[in-house]
Scaffold this active site. Sequence first.
Site, mmCIF file in Angstrom:
data_model
loop_
_atom_site.group_PDB
_atom_site.id
_atom_site.type_symbol
_atom_site.label_atom_id
_atom_site.label_comp_id
_atom_site.label_asym_id
_atom_site.label_seq_id
_atom_site.Cartn_x
_atom_site.Cartn_y
_atom_site.Cartn_z
ATOM 1 N N ARG A 1 0.842 -1.212 0.000
ATOM 2 C CA ARG A 1 0.000 0.000 0.000
ATOM 3 C C ARG A 1 0.871 1.254 0.000
ATOM 4 O O ARG A 1 0.985 1.946 -1.008
ATOM 5 C CB ARG A 1 -0.951 -0.032 1.217
ATOM 6 C CG ARG A 1 -2.066 1.000 1.177
ATOM 7 C CD ARG A 1 -1.657 2.396 1.593
ATOM 8 N NE ARG A 1 -1.051 2.461 2.916
ATOM 9 C CZ ARG A 1 -0.431 3.532 3.388
ATOM 10 N NH1 ARG A 1 -0.336 4.635 2.661
ATOM 11 N NH2 ARG A 1 0.137 3.511 4.581
ATOM 12 N N ASP A 2 1.523 1.541 1.117
ATOM 13 C CA ASP A 2 2.346 2.758 1.200
ATOM 14 C C ASP A 2 3.405 2.735 0.100
ATOM 15 O O ASP A 2 3.699 3.764 -0.525
ATOM 16 C CB ASP A 2 3.010 2.814 2.590
ATOM 17 C CG ASP A 2 3.540 4.178 2.952
ATOM 18 O OD1 ASP A 2 4.160 4.821 2.085
ATOM 19 O OD2 ASP A 2 3.362 4.612 4.105
ATOM 20 N N HIS B 1 5.623 4.253 12.585
ATOM 21 C CA HIS B 1 5.689 4.119 11.117
ATOM 22 C C HIS B 1 6.697 5.173 10.657
ATOM 23 O O HIS B 1 6.410 6.364 10.707
ATOM 24 C CB HIS B 1 4.274 4.393 10.602
ATOM 25 C CG HIS B 1 4.083 4.482 9.124
ATOM 26 N ND1 HIS B 1 3.371 3.541 8.407
ATOM 27 C CD2 HIS B 1 4.434 5.417 8.222
ATOM 28 C CE1 HIS B 1 3.301 3.902 7.135
ATOM 29 N NE2 HIS B 1 3.946 5.040 6.982
ATOM 30 N N HIS C 1 9.156 6.802 7.879
ATOM 31 C CA HIS C 1 9.756 6.985 6.546
ATOM 32 C C HIS C 1 11.231 7.332 6.770
ATOM 33 O O HIS C 1 11.613 7.829 7.826
ATOM 34 C CB HIS C 1 8.994 8.066 5.771
ATOM 35 C CG HIS C 1 7.671 7.556 5.275
ATOM 36 N ND1 HIS C 1 7.491 7.058 4.002
ATOM 37 C CD2 HIS C 1 6.479 7.402 5.909
ATOM 38 C CE1 HIS C 1 6.242 6.648 3.869
ATOM 39 N NE2 HIS C 1 5.602 6.837 5.011
ATOM 40 N N CYS D 1 4.184 9.250 0.316
ATOM 41 C CA CYS D 1 2.792 9.661 0.206
ATOM 42 C C CYS D 1 2.720 10.738 -0.863
ATOM 43 O O CYS D 1 3.455 11.721 -0.797
ATOM 44 C CB CYS D 1 2.299 10.184 1.561
ATOM 45 S SG CYS D 1 0.648 10.907 1.466
ATOM 46 N N ASN E 1 9.620 3.941 3.347
ATOM 47 C CA ASN E 1 9.621 3.552 4.765
ATOM 48 C C ASN E 1 10.909 2.803 5.097
ATOM 49 O O ASN E 1 11.599 2.304 4.208
ATOM 50 C CB ASN E 1 8.463 2.585 5.040
ATOM 51 C CG ASN E 1 7.130 3.249 4.940
ATOM 52 O OD1 ASN E 1 6.667 3.567 3.857
ATOM 53 N ND2 ASN E 1 6.509 3.486 6.072
HETATM 54 P P1 HMG Z 1 -13.121 14.647 -1.488
HETATM 55 O O1 HMG Z 1 -12.943 15.045 -2.906
HETATM 56 O O2 HMG Z 1 -13.176 15.712 -0.442
HETATM 57 O O3 HMG Z 1 -14.358 13.637 -1.300
HETATM 58 O O4 HMG Z 1 -11.941 13.636 -1.133
HETATM 59 P P2 HMG Z 1 -15.887 13.766 -1.502
HETATM 60 O O5 HMG Z 1 -16.545 13.045 -0.373
HETATM 61 O O6 HMG Z 1 -16.270 15.198 -1.789
HETATM 62 O O7 HMG Z 1 -16.130 12.906 -2.843
HETATM 63 C C1 HMG Z 1 -15.585 13.295 -4.073
HETATM 64 C C2 HMG Z 1 -15.488 12.088 -4.981
HETATM 65 O O8 HMG Z 1 -14.634 11.099 -4.407
HETATM 66 C C3 HMG Z 1 -16.837 11.402 -5.231
HETATM 67 O O9 HMG Z 1 -16.797 10.856 -6.543
HETATM 68 C C4 HMG Z 1 -16.812 10.262 -4.250
HETATM 69 O O10 HMG Z 1 -17.622 9.172 -4.655
HETATM 70 C C5 HMG Z 1 -15.355 9.864 -4.292
HETATM 71 P P3 HMG Z 1 -17.403 11.656 -7.812
HETATM 72 O O11 HMG Z 1 -18.846 11.870 -7.450
HETATM 73 O O12 HMG Z 1 -16.628 12.962 -7.926
HETATM 74 O O13 HMG Z 1 -17.149 10.708 -8.954
HETATM 75 N N1 HMG Z 1 -14.923 9.190 -3.051
HETATM 76 C C6 HMG Z 1 -14.395 7.958 -3.014
HETATM 77 N N2 HMG Z 1 -14.107 7.069 -3.986
HETATM 78 C C7 HMG Z 1 -13.573 5.892 -3.596
HETATM 79 N N3 HMG Z 1 -13.320 5.568 -2.313
HETATM 80 C C8 HMG Z 1 -13.591 6.426 -1.312
HETATM 81 C C9 HMG Z 1 -14.163 7.670 -1.665
HETATM 82 N N4 HMG Z 1 -14.560 8.729 -0.931
HETATM 83 C C10 HMG Z 1 -15.035 9.657 -1.793
HETATM 84 N N5 HMG Z 1 -13.329 6.093 -0.060
HETATM 85 C C11 HMG Z 1 -11.082 11.761 0.083
HETATM 86 C C12 HMG Z 1 -11.838 13.081 0.159
HETATM 87 C C13 HMG Z 1 -10.754 11.338 1.499
HETATM 88 C C14 HMG Z 1 -11.924 10.707 -0.586
HETATM 89 C C15 HMG Z 1 -9.788 11.995 -0.743
HETATM 90 O O14 HMG Z 1 -9.119 13.102 -0.225
HETATM 91 C C16 HMG Z 1 -8.878 10.803 -0.726
HETATM 92 O O15 HMG Z 1 -9.193 9.771 -1.278
HETATM 93 N N6 HMG Z 1 -7.699 10.947 -0.097
HETATM 94 C C17 HMG Z 1 -6.812 9.812 0.081
HETATM 95 C C18 HMG Z 1 -5.415 10.265 0.052
HETATM 96 C C19 HMG Z 1 -4.515 9.070 0.277
HETATM 97 O O16 HMG Z 1 -4.857 7.929 0.049
HETATM 98 N N7 HMG Z 1 -3.275 9.380 0.696
HETATM 99 C C20 HMG Z 1 -2.272 8.377 0.896
HETATM 100 C C21 HMG Z 1 -2.558 7.493 2.030
HETATM 101 S S1 HMG Z 1 -2.210 8.231 3.610
HETATM 102 C C22 HMG Z 1 -0.526 7.942 3.859
HETATM 103 O O17 HMG Z 1 0.162 7.501 2.980
HETATM 104 C C23 HMG Z 1 0.053 8.233 5.218
HETATM 105 C C24 HMG Z 1 0.365 6.962 6.012
HETATM 106 O O18 HMG Z 1 1.255 6.111 5.312
HETATM 107 C C25 HMG Z 1 1.030 7.368 7.332
HETATM 108 C C26 HMG Z 1 2.182 8.336 7.092
HETATM 109 O O19 HMG Z 1 3.208 7.939 6.528
HETATM 110 O O20 HMG Z 1 2.001 9.506 7.463
HETATM 111 C C27 HMG Z 1 -0.894 6.160 6.345
HETATM 112 MG MG MG Z 2 3.396 6.292 5.229
#
Ligand code: HMG
Ligand code: MG
Length: 301
Positions: free
Chosen positions: A15-16, A207, A209, A240, A249
């Site tokens: 995933r990450d 976690h 990086h 990310c 990581n």
């Molecule tokens: P948004 O645009 O504010 O969402 O995004 P919304 O609720 O207004 O919806 C907009 C569109 O997104 C809609 O589709 C929804 O259906 C769709 P449209 O009508 O435009 O076609 N949508 C989704 N589709 C699939 N799955 C969902 C979903 N939710 C809404 N769950 C949202 C808000 C949270 C969805 C967006 O910002 C997002 O997906 N962000 C994810 C970012 C991400 O994955 N980042 C990387 C992971 S975090 C990380 O790596 C850190 C970590 O490793 C720890 C660290 O290292 O710090 C964990």
């Molecule tokens: Mg991470």
Amino acid sequence: MMLPSRVRIFEVGARDGLQNEQQMVPVDVKVELIERLMDAGVSAIETGSFVSPKWVPQMADTAEVMAKLPARNDVIYSVLTPNMQGYEGAVAAKADEIEIFTAASELFNKRNINCTIAESLERFAPVMAAAKAAGIPVRASVSCALGSPFGDEIRPETVAEVAKKVYDMGCYEVSLADTIGVGTPGRTREVIEAVAGVIPLDVIGVHFHDTYGQALANYLAALQSGVARFDSSVAGLGGCPYAPGATGNVATEDVVYMLDGMGIESGIDLTSLVKTAWFISDHLGRPPASRVARALKTKLG
Ligand code: HMG
Ligand code: MG
């Protein structure tokens, strides 16, 4: 100083790691990666995320990956879920556990999941309720625990405050994430101490990086602080897309080599793991970031 005799390794490479690759990795390669990790003895694996495919296209195939994975009672398949829509995807894919994710930085949270910290917790409330009713364990990740990519100061008390909120919501583990790899061992200890002041030490995970090359040192500092829950990534993959400058990581191979040397059990076979690191790295067309994987390559034949 009491070191744990065993640690739980939560493998985040699929995933990450793969969320941060420019190239799209085919479903079958992801499945083979996860199967090889399981064969190496990894028992908690982040298999993908149910986030918006517009935000992270690399994870759009998580349901397909999950559908091809064997049912295993001895392995936890975990996925990231930012909201109810993500939760529903996770349940449909038969995930064993889910992970909610927020941050200690307002600026990062806004860039990453498009809402404030408080709003993210509101979104998680129905997810927590549904997961509780379905008996699905939830872990939480708190990003930017040791620093933010956007220059805002992160105080240990802020990390502790967010950690307590997600713990109080019912998460069995709270993973403190150094999203951009800026932490050093002293700061790592300080933040763990602050968080352990408000939630039990045995639910705290970390976690790291490795952007500044501090991850393994921070890992040791966390071990010495009594932490026994660790994320790491095969071949040191990761980053990310919404954390500018973040590299991979800490590599699971480097971690297992260190743990083996210290007599701390991880349940993972280093040789199989190193072969797995080379499997995914060969696919990506570059050597693993892991020093151990590179050092052991010639010995593997
Ligand atoms: P948004 O645009 O504010 O969402 O995004 P919304 O609720 O207004 O919806 C907009 C569109 O997104 C809609 O589709 C929804 O259906 C769709 P449209 O009508 O435009 O076609 N949508 C989704 N589709 C699939 N799955 C969902 C979903 N939710 C809404 N769950 C949202 C808000 C949270 C969805 C967006 O910002 C997002 O997906 N962000 C994810 C970012 C991400 O994955 N980042 C990387 C992971 S975090 C990380 O790596 C850190 C970590 O490793 C720890 C660290 O290292 O710090 C964990
Ligand atoms: Mg991470």
